[in-house]
Structures are given as structure tokens and as C-alpha cells.
Design an enzyme around this catalytic site. Structure first.
Site, PDB file in Angstrom:
ATOM      1  N   CYS A  39      16.408  -7.119   2.751  1.00 45.92           N
ATOM      2  CA  CYS A  39      15.670  -8.220   2.900  1.00 45.92           C
ATOM      3  C   CYS A  39      15.606  -8.763   1.629  1.00 45.92           C
ATOM      4  O   CYS A  39      14.845  -8.132   0.721  1.00 45.92           O
ATOM      5  CB  CYS A  39      14.140  -8.085   3.272  1.00 45.92           C
ATOM      6  SG  CYS A  39      13.163  -9.534   3.426  1.00 45.92           S
ATOM      7  N   GLY A  72      -1.237   0.946  -4.852  1.00 42.09           N
ATOM      8  CA  GLY A  72      -2.467   0.290  -4.662  1.00 42.09           C
ATOM      9  C   GLY A  72      -3.584   0.989  -5.228  1.00 42.09           C
ATOM     10  O   GLY A  72      -3.719   2.062  -5.188  1.00 42.09           O
ATOM     11  N   CYS A  94      13.447  -3.772   1.949  1.00 38.37           N
ATOM     12  CA  CYS A  94      12.833  -4.755   0.885  1.00 38.37           C
ATOM     13  C   CYS A  94      13.436  -4.444  -0.352  1.00 38.37           C
ATOM     14  O   CYS A  94      13.059  -3.395  -0.987  1.00 38.37           O
ATOM     15  CB  CYS A  94      11.265  -4.619   0.847  1.00 38.37           C
ATOM     16  SG  CYS A  94      10.604  -5.525  -0.865  1.00 38.37           S
ATOM     17  N   CYS A 110       1.036  -1.186  -0.018  1.00 32.87           N
ATOM     18  CA  CYS A 110      -0.122  -0.028   0.119  1.00 32.87           C
ATOM     19  C   CYS A 110       0.851   1.181  -0.028  1.00 32.87           C
ATOM     20  O   CYS A 110       2.280   1.136   0.003  1.00 32.87           O
ATOM     21  CB  CYS A 110      -0.747  -0.025   1.188  1.00 32.87           C
ATOM     22  SG  CYS A 110      -1.779  -1.434   1.619  1.00 32.87           S
ATOM     23  N   CYS A 147      12.243 -12.998  -0.818  1.00 33.83           N
ATOM     24  CA  CYS A 147      11.581 -13.644  -1.835  1.00 33.83           C
ATOM     25  C   CYS A 147      12.515 -14.438  -2.842  1.00 33.83           C
ATOM     26  O   CYS A 147      11.936 -15.023  -3.882  1.00 33.83           O
ATOM     27  CB  CYS A 147      10.856 -12.526  -2.684  1.00 33.83           C
ATOM     28  SG  CYS A 147      11.898 -10.910  -2.894  1.00 33.83           S
ATOM     29  N   ASN A 165       1.143   0.583   6.003  1.00 36.39           N
ATOM     30  CA  ASN A 165       1.777  -0.327   4.943  1.00 36.39           C
ATOM     31  C   ASN A 165       2.798  -1.227   5.463  1.00 36.39           C
ATOM     32  O   ASN A 165       3.549  -0.814   6.026  1.00 36.39           O
ATOM     33  CB  ASN A 165       2.604   0.875   3.921  1.00 36.39           C
ATOM     34  CG  ASN A 165       3.398   0.050   2.730  1.00 36.39           C
ATOM     35  OD1 ASN A 165       4.493   0.700   2.444  1.00 36.39           O
ATOM     36  ND2 ASN A 165       2.843  -1.171   2.330  1.00 36.39           N
ATOM     37  N   GLY A 166       2.380  -2.305   4.962  1.00 33.01           N
ATOM     38  CA  GLY A 166       3.368  -3.606   5.743  1.00 33.01           C
ATOM     39  C   GLY A 166       2.397  -4.443   6.082  1.00 33.01           C
ATOM     40  O   GLY A 166       0.994  -4.412   6.023  1.00 33.01           O
ATOM     41  N   CYS A 199       6.669 -13.558   0.162  1.00 33.50           N
ATOM     42  CA  CYS A 199       6.833 -12.425   1.082  1.00 33.50           C
ATOM     43  C   CYS A 199       5.814 -12.279   2.178  1.00 33.50           C
ATOM     44  O   CYS A 199       4.511 -12.261   1.731  1.00 33.50           O
ATOM     45  CB  CYS A 199       6.825 -11.051   0.505  1.00 33.50           C
ATOM     46  SG  CYS A 199       7.177  -9.714   1.311  1.00 33.50           S
ATOM     47  N   TYR A 238      10.719  -3.917  -8.595  1.00 36.91           N
ATOM     48  CA  TYR A 238       9.713  -3.724  -9.381  1.00 36.91           C
ATOM     49  C   TYR A 238       8.926  -2.368  -8.739  1.00 36.91           C
ATOM     50  O   TYR A 238       7.860  -1.928  -9.474  1.00 36.91           O
ATOM     51  CB  TYR A 238       8.761  -5.169  -9.118  1.00 36.91           C
ATOM     52  CG  TYR A 238       7.320  -4.948  -9.668  1.00 36.91           C
ATOM     53  CD1 TYR A 238       7.046  -4.838 -11.244  1.00 36.91           C
ATOM     54  CD2 TYR A 238       6.396  -4.846  -8.711  1.00 36.91           C
ATOM     55  CE1 TYR A 238       5.683  -4.662 -11.420  1.00 36.91           C
ATOM     56  CE2 TYR A 238       5.087  -4.681  -9.039  1.00 36.91           C
ATOM     57  CZ  TYR A 238       4.693  -4.752 -10.267  1.00 36.91           C
ATOM     58  OH  TYR A 238       3.376  -4.583 -10.808  1.00 36.91           O
TER      59      TYR A 238
HETATM   60  P1  AMP Z   1       3.361 -13.273 -13.484  1.00 40.28           P
HETATM   61  O1  AMP Z   1       2.905 -13.233 -14.795  1.00 40.28           O
HETATM   62  O2  AMP Z   1       2.849 -13.846 -12.466  1.00 40.28           O
HETATM   63  O3  AMP Z   1       4.680 -13.985 -13.838  1.00 40.28           O
HETATM   64  O4  AMP Z   1       3.951 -12.061 -12.899  1.00 40.28           O
HETATM   65  C1  AMP Z   1       5.048 -11.391 -13.386  1.00 40.28           C
HETATM   66  C2  AMP Z   1       4.729  -9.917 -13.990  1.00 40.28           C
HETATM   67  O5  AMP Z   1       3.801  -9.204 -12.873  1.00 40.28           O
HETATM   68  C3  AMP Z   1       5.730  -9.184 -14.198  1.00 40.28           C
HETATM   69  O6  AMP Z   1       5.818  -8.594 -15.367  1.00 40.28           O
HETATM   70  C4  AMP Z   1       6.179  -8.325 -13.078  1.00 40.28           C
HETATM   71  O7  AMP Z   1       6.496  -7.002 -13.498  1.00 40.28           O
HETATM   72  C5  AMP Z   1       4.879  -8.279 -12.364  1.00 40.28           C
HETATM   73  N1  AMP Z   1       4.836  -8.244 -11.032  1.00 40.28           N
HETATM   74  C6  AMP Z   1       5.849  -8.912  -9.975  1.00 40.28           C
HETATM   75  N2  AMP Z   1       5.463  -8.711  -8.862  1.00 40.28           N
HETATM   76  C7  AMP Z   1       4.262  -8.166  -8.706  1.00 40.28           C
HETATM   77  C8  AMP Z   1       3.448  -8.024  -7.711  1.00 40.28           C
HETATM   78  N3  AMP Z   1       3.781  -8.159  -6.219  1.00 40.28           N
HETATM   79  N4  AMP Z   1       2.252  -7.509  -8.074  1.00 40.28           N
HETATM   80  C9  AMP Z   1       1.783  -7.105  -9.240  1.00 40.28           C
HETATM   81  N5  AMP Z   1       2.721  -7.302 -10.240  1.00 40.28           N
HETATM   82  C10 AMP Z   1       3.729  -7.864 -10.006  1.00 40.28           C
END
Ligand code: AMP
Length: 450
Positions: free
Chosen positions: A440, A35, A243, A9, A443, A109-110, A389, A249
Site C-alpha cells: 500500500c 506508541g 504498508c 500501535c 500516502c 493495531n490498525g 493514511c 519510517y
Molecule cells: P514534520 O516535521 O512534520 O515534517 O515531520 C517529519 C519528521 O517526522 C521526519 O523526521 C520523520 O522521520 C518523522 N515522521 C514521519 N512520519 C511520522 C509519523 N507518522 N509519526 C511520527 N513521526 C513521523
């Protein structure tokens, strides 16, 4: 049903500004990427707190008229990340309560790792809960504390909770900001006019014209009171475990997170990836938007031209928003499309920041092959995501994490790539200039801190 935790968040707090709620609104707008499920603001005028929150994007929840009712010189705000299967307004923040010291609003957030134990204890002692949010535990802990002053009650309460928290509180006359001792989730402090702002990311400061001062230290409680200097209490000695996924990302590239620029870190990851995992090809193509900085780094390091071979439709939310696999598949299709003229007959290196379930990569590679790509080499600017995570990033359970269940060759076959390679842990650490263990990386390593 899964517990509703306050995952990825955003939080913001504005103190001592006549347009506090408007500044909170604009800050939340800058933090919308953290979010998209719900948004809310509480404001305070020294007498009363006012709260508005609802499901939806910041621009859907608020308008001029609503913001006009959020009066006062201080305000806190929150945007909530979606979690599967819940749609309750009770899970939107700020969490607001009346208790013996008056009114209190909290944004968080957390994730609290001991929230279930704490909740069981509280319920045994007669507490009644309205939501499944771990943040509600805090309200009860504060209300039950036998300390006389709110600041002492906050200290008392945070000593009973464990895990990741960047918190901002509003009482009738004061604002408080607190970060867990590991500094898992980011929280920065800035100045605006004679007032102050705290926010998850500094892109909020840039939008409202605030000046960055510093991070809220891990384990630090800040107290903002009219006419007084900010008071800082070291509740815990800082033991930073930031993190790493914020750099990989989650955070916006223009933000300073943990005191350093996100774009530069992400680009470094691309440079390191090109050194570790070279491949002959005609062009480097990012998966927009997450893969862009790393693809620029990869291209510059390798000398292979960078091309925007995949277009993104910006009017679709993140694909994680949909709880079912079918909807996620459809959403990837709706979101990304190839530039066929560019791709046809070419050997392409596709860069993304991470593979979680494998859905996105598989779709993209199919799409590029259908558009006539001769070869598609997938390069990922972080190590395999092998472990979920518990500190605030919304990763699925281990059984759904593709890298927890397949080796790199099997994943390569599954996503139908000509080759697949990830960044190593060591190179990731070099990318963020870390010579110590202040991050950390659970993941990627499964080494959990708490
Ligand atoms: P997936 O399709 O499940 O392999 O998700 C990978 C894609 O989701 C990648 O393009 C990442 O940029 C994005 N991504 C990675 N982690 C997250 C997250 N926690 N929430 C939303 N998108 C994510």
C-alpha cells in the site's frame, strides 16, 4: 474531537509460558517506538483474565509488583500511539469485557475504515460504548454474534469490519491472532520454549529469545489452545497490501517486517536516492534516528563521507507527541543539535526518511546554517507524503501535509534548503525489491485500497 483510532500501535501475545506477562512486558519494551502514550497487558491463567493498563511508557505503567499480579500462562499486550487531544485511560488497551461466553480481552493495531457506520448500527440496536476506540466495536460484534463458539464469532465479527487490523484476543483458555486480508499492519509468529509468541515486529522476539517462524498470513486466524497444535483458519484469501511506511519510517531497523529486514530496505532507499538525486557536497549527515540507514546507503553509493553531524537527545519523546504546532517546534529544538566544528563551512547533504508538515526539516536546516554550514541539500528517502493514511499511520489531514499543498521547489524555499529532492516511487519499489503491487503506497500516491 477526532475519533480515537488504534493507529501506529504495537500488539503482542504470549501463549503457554509460565512467565507470560513478563515476556509480554519485555516485548512491549522492544516495541515502545510504536506508541508511547499508553501501555497495557491482560493475562490469563485458564480461569480468569487480569488486566492492567495506564497512560505512560511501558516502564512507567508496570513494575515488578504489578507484573506479579498478572498471573497465568498466556498474556496479550499493547502500546498506544498518541493522537491529538485525548487523554482518556478508556482509550488504553487491552479492551476487556464480560459477555455471555465469559471474559474477553482484545489488542488492536490498525484503523477500521467503516467504524462509524458499524458503531451507528450497534448503537441503534442498543449497544453502549465506553470509549471512542474502534476496537470496542469488535467486542460488541463478537458479543452479539449468534454463533456458539468464540472462533466462529470472531470470524463473524471480522466479516463486518473493514480496514486495517492486526488483532490478538485472549479468552479464558485460548489466544487468537488475526490479520486483515491485506496484511496492512505487520504481525509475526514465533516460538519460545514450548510456547508461542505473536508480535508486531520481530525485535520483540530477539529481546525475549524467541525464534521467528513466519508471518501471520493476511486474512489468517490463528488459534492457540493448550496441548494442541496451532489451528489456522483462512478467513480470507490473502491479497497483500503491506504498508510501505513501515519500511520507510515506522518499524525498527533490526526487525523483520513482511518477512524481510527493515535496515536493509532503508539502506537500499539511500542507495537509490544517491543514484537518482546526486549532489556535490563534503559530507552526508542523517537526521537521527530515522535517516541513519538511508544516509549510510547514500554515502556508500556516492562516496561522500558519512558524518554524525546532528546529535539527538534520547530523553525526549517523538515530536509528534505534542498536539500543538508551538510545542512541536520547541520539541525539535530540544531533541536535535548540531556538531558545530564538523559543520562549519561545509556543504552538507542531510538525509531524512520523510517530510510531513515540514517542521523538522525547516528547523534542522536553520540550525545547520546557524552552525555555519556553507550549503544544505535536503534529500528524502521516500516520495512526497501527499495523502493521509486511513489504515493506521498517524499522518495529519491533507491540509497540513506540506507536499499536498506545495510543489518541491516551494517546499525547498519553505524549509530554506539550497536544494531538495525526494526518492521516486519507482526507486522506492526497487528498494523494497517489489515487482508486484503487494504494497500500500496510498500516502505517496493517493491510491487507496479500501
Ligand atoms: P514534520 O516535521 O512534520 O515534517 O515531520 C517529519 C519528521 O517526522 C521526519 O523526521 C520523520 O522521520 C518523522 N515522521 C514521519 N512520519 C511520522 C509519523 N507518522 N509519526 C511520527 N513521526 C513521523
Amino acid at each position: 474531537m477526532r475519533e480515537n483510532l488504534n493507529e501506529k500501535c504495537a500488539v503482542v501475545g504470549i501463549f503457554n509460558h509460565e512467565e507470560a506477562s513478563k515476556l509480554a512486558y519485555f516485548s512491549l519494551h522492544a516495541l515502545q517506538h510504536r506508541g508511547q502514550e499508553a501501555a497495557g497487558i491482560s493475562s490469563g491463567d485458564g480461569e480468569r483474565l487480569h488486566t492492567i493498563k495506564d497512560r505512560g511508557l511501558v516502564t512507567q505503567v508496570f513494575d515488578e509488583q504489578k507484573l506479579g499480579t498478572l498471573k497465568g500462562h498466556m498474556a496479550i499486550g499493547h502500546t498506544r500511539y498518541s493522537t491529538a487531544g485525548d487523554d482518556s485511560i478508556l482509550d488504553a488497551q487491552p479492551v476487556h469485557a464480560n459477555y455471555d461466553l465469559g471474559q474477553l480481552s482484545i489488542v488492536h493495531n490498525g484503523n477500521l475504515t467503516n467504524h462509524q457506520e458499524v458503531r451507528r448500527e450497534l448503537i441503534k440496536k442498543g449497544a453502549i460504548f465506553q470509549s471512542s476506540m474502534d476496537t470496542e466495536n469488535l467486542i460488541h460484534l463478537i458479543a452479539k454474534s449468534d454463533q456458539g463458539k468464540l472462533k466462529d464469532r470472531i470470524v463473524d465479527a471480522v466479516k463486518k469490519i473493514e480496514g486495517a487490523y492486526s488483532l490478538v484476543f485472549l479468552s479464558r483458555s485460548k489466544m487468537f491472532a488475526m490479520r486483515d486480508r491485506f496484511g496492512f499492519r505487520p504481525l509475526s509468529l514465533g516460538r519460545i520454549g514450548d510456547g508461542y509468541v505473536v508480535a508486531s515486529e520481530t525485535c520483540a522476539f530477539d529481546l525475549i529469545g524467541a525464534e521467528y517462524i513466519r508471518e501471520v498470513e493476511p486474512g489468517e486466524l490463528l488459534i492457540f489452545e493448550k496441548g494442541k497444535a496451532i489451528q489456522s483458519i483462512k478467513v480470507y484469501e490473502p491479497t497483500p497490501k503491506h504498508c510501505i511506511f513501515e519500511y520507510v519510517y515506522f518499524a525498527r531497523p533490526d526487525s523483520q517486517v513482511y518477512g524481510q529486514n527493515v535496515y536493509q530496505k532503508r539502506k537500499n532507499m539511500g542507495i537509490e536516492l544517491a543514484k537518482e538525486q546526486p549532489v556535490e557536497a563534503d559530507m552526508v549527515v542523517p537526521v537521527p534516528d530515522g535517516g541513519v540507514p538511508a544516509a549510510i546507503g547514500y554515502s556508500q553509493q556516492s562516496g561522500i563521507p558519512y558524518e554524525m553531524g546532528i546529535m539527538r537527545n534520547h530523553y525526549i519523546g517523538r515530536t509528534f507527541i505534542e498536539p500543538t504546532q508551538e510545542m512541536r517546534d520547541l520539541k525539535v529544538k530540544m531533541k536535535l543539535s548540531p556538531i558545530t566544528n564538523l559543520i562549519k563551512g561545509k556543504r552538507i547533504i542531510v538525509i531524512d526518511d520523510s517530510i510531513v508538515r515540514g517542521t523538522t526539516s525547516r528547523r534542522i536546516i536553520r540550525m545547520l546554517k546557524e552552525a555555519g554550514a556553507a550549503e544544505v541539500h535536503m534529500r528524502i528517502s521516500s516520495p512526497p507524503t501527499t495523502d493521509p493514511c486511513f489504515y493506521g499511520v498517524d499522518t495529519p489531514d491533507k491540509d497540513k501535509l506540506i507536499a499536498a499543498n506545495m510543489n518541491t521547489q516551494e517546499i525547498c524555499d519553505y524549509i530554506e534548503a539550497d536544494s531538495l529532492a525526494y526518492l521516486s516511487n519507482e526507486a522506492l519499489m526497487r528498494s523494497v525489491n517489489s515487482e508486484d503491487d503487494s504494497y500500500c503506497t496510498a500516502c505517496f500516491t493517493g491510491e487507496y485500497i479500501v
